[in-house]
Design an enzyme around this catalytic site. Structure first.
Site, PDB file in Angstrom:
ATOM      1  N   ASP A  38      29.515  70.065  42.063  1.00 15.89           N
ATOM      2  CA  ASP A  38      28.898  71.344  41.693  1.00 15.89           C
ATOM      3  C   ASP A  38      27.682  71.051  40.810  1.00 15.89           C
ATOM      4  O   ASP A  38      27.772  70.217  39.891  1.00 15.89           O
ATOM      5  CB  ASP A  38      29.942  72.195  40.941  1.00 15.89           C
ATOM      6  N   ASN A  46      37.360  81.646  44.552  1.00 18.36           N
ATOM      7  CA  ASN A  46      36.938  83.026  44.332  1.00 18.36           C
ATOM      8  C   ASN A  46      36.612  83.733  45.652  1.00 18.36           C
ATOM      9  O   ASN A  46      35.956  83.138  46.520  1.00 18.36           O
ATOM     10  CB  ASN A  46      35.694  83.043  43.438  1.00 18.36           C
ATOM     11  N   GLN A  86      32.829  85.394  42.993  1.00 20.50           N
ATOM     12  CA  GLN A  86      32.206  84.605  44.070  1.00 20.50           C
ATOM     13  C   GLN A  86      30.710  84.885  44.109  1.00 20.50           C
ATOM     14  O   GLN A  86      30.281  86.041  44.172  1.00 20.50           O
ATOM     15  CB  GLN A  86      32.836  84.957  45.425  1.00 20.50           C
ATOM     16  N   HIS A 114      34.832  78.267  49.592  1.00 20.69           N
ATOM     17  CA  HIS A 114      34.879  76.952  48.938  1.00 20.69           C
ATOM     18  C   HIS A 114      36.008  76.925  47.922  1.00 20.69           C
ATOM     19  O   HIS A 114      36.395  77.968  47.380  1.00 20.69           O
ATOM     20  CB  HIS A 114      33.545  76.606  48.266  1.00 20.69           C
ATOM     21  N   HIS A 155      37.043  75.237  44.320  1.00 18.81           N
ATOM     22  CA  HIS A 155      36.597  74.492  43.142  1.00 18.81           C
ATOM     23  C   HIS A 155      37.696  73.527  42.702  1.00 18.81           C
ATOM     24  O   HIS A 155      38.861  73.935  42.565  1.00 18.81           O
ATOM     25  CB  HIS A 155      36.365  75.433  41.958  1.00 18.81           C
TER      26      HIS A 155
HETATM   27  P1  AMP Z   1      31.499  80.734  43.229  1.00 18.28           P
HETATM   28  O1  AMP Z   1      30.998  81.439  41.993  1.00 18.28           O
HETATM   29  O2  AMP Z   1      32.971  80.584  43.304  1.00 18.28           O
HETATM   30  O3  AMP Z   1      30.887  81.341  44.475  1.00 18.28           O
HETATM   31  O4  AMP Z   1      30.968  79.262  43.103  1.00 18.28           O
HETATM   32  C1  AMP Z   1      29.714  78.850  43.493  1.00 18.28           C
HETATM   33  C2  AMP Z   1      29.476  77.512  42.844  1.00 18.28           C
HETATM   34  O5  AMP Z   1      28.489  76.827  43.592  1.00 18.28           O
HETATM   35  C3  AMP Z   1      28.964  77.592  41.406  1.00 18.28           C
HETATM   36  O6  AMP Z   1      29.870  76.857  40.566  1.00 18.28           O
HETATM   37  C4  AMP Z   1      27.586  76.941  41.469  1.00 18.28           C
HETATM   38  O7  AMP Z   1      27.313  76.168  40.338  1.00 18.28           O
HETATM   39  C5  AMP Z   1      27.691  76.094  42.718  1.00 18.28           C
HETATM   40  N1  AMP Z   1      26.452  75.872  43.450  1.00 18.28           N
HETATM   41  C6  AMP Z   1      25.572  76.808  43.871  1.00 18.28           C
HETATM   42  N2  AMP Z   1      24.568  76.227  44.559  1.00 18.28           N
HETATM   43  C7  AMP Z   1      24.829  74.903  44.571  1.00 18.28           C
HETATM   44  C8  AMP Z   1      24.165  73.771  45.115  1.00 18.28           C
HETATM   45  N3  AMP Z   1      23.019  73.899  45.774  1.00 18.28           N
HETATM   46  N4  AMP Z   1      24.707  72.547  44.935  1.00 18.28           N
HETATM   47  C9  AMP Z   1      25.871  72.423  44.242  1.00 18.28           C
HETATM   48  N5  AMP Z   1      26.556  73.446  43.724  1.00 18.28           N
HETATM   49  C10 AMP Z   1      26.041  74.676  43.871  1.00 18.28           C
END
Ligand code: AMP
Ligand code: ZN
Length: 138
Positions: free
Chosen positions: A32, A88, A95, A101, A103
């Site tokens: 992440d 999420n 989300q 995805h 975590h």
């Molecule tokens: P969520 O809030 O559960 O949708 O999680 C999305 C996650 O994706 C967050 O923890 C972000 O930090 C991560 N994220 C978003 N864009 C990227 C990216 N390009 N590379 C790595 N992580 C990302």
């Protein structure tokens, strides 16, 4: 199937570079880029599903096997003290990227992170009412 405007489809399928820590034919696991803790990783299916409600059951089951595999690798290599699995679904649930995805958040005794919720205190009647609603009894 990939979705054209989805960033996680592009990352999962290698069209955008990422810090990959695991890959197989169905999944890519990346670091992440806004980590909660050191080693915070995301299990990304290569096929697009927006959330758990859209995920095919067989892929979902395999995603959890990958999560376990990578969780073990994180524990072994980073010597974390624990690990949260967070997933999420929907904006109100936190989300922000609408490609399913999981975590994997390594936890360290002194990491100071807050991952949790404020517990409610429903009466037994209220809990029973919820159970009946979910079970279709009312
Ligand atoms: P969520 O809030 O559960 O949708 O999680 C999305 C996650 O994706 C967050 O923890 C972000 O930090 C991560 N994220 C978003 N864009 C990227 C990216 N390009 N590379 C790595 N992580 C990302
Ligand atoms: Zn996608």
């Amino acid at each position: 199937m990939k979705k054209d405007d989805c960033i996680f489809c592009k990352i999962a399928n290698g069209e955008i570079p990422s810090n990959t820590i695991y890959e197989d034919d169905l999944f890519r696991v990346i670091l992440d880029n806004g980590p909660a803790t050191k080693g915070h990783a995301l299990v990304l299916p290569k096929d697009h599903s927006a959330d758990i409600f859209e995920m095919p059951e067989d892929t979902l089951a395999k995603a959890m096997v990958v999560a376990k595999k990578v969780a073990g690798k994180l524990k072994e290599t980073l010597s974390c003290d624990g690990l949260n699995i967070v997933q999420n679904n929907g904006e109100c649930a936190g989300q922000t990227v609408h490609h399913f995805h999981i975590h994997l958040i390594p936890r360290y005794a002194d990491d100071g992170q807050l991952i949790g919720w404020k517990p409610g205190s429903p009466s037994s009647e209220e809990l029973e009412k919820v159970r009946k609603t979910i079970n279709g009894e009312s």
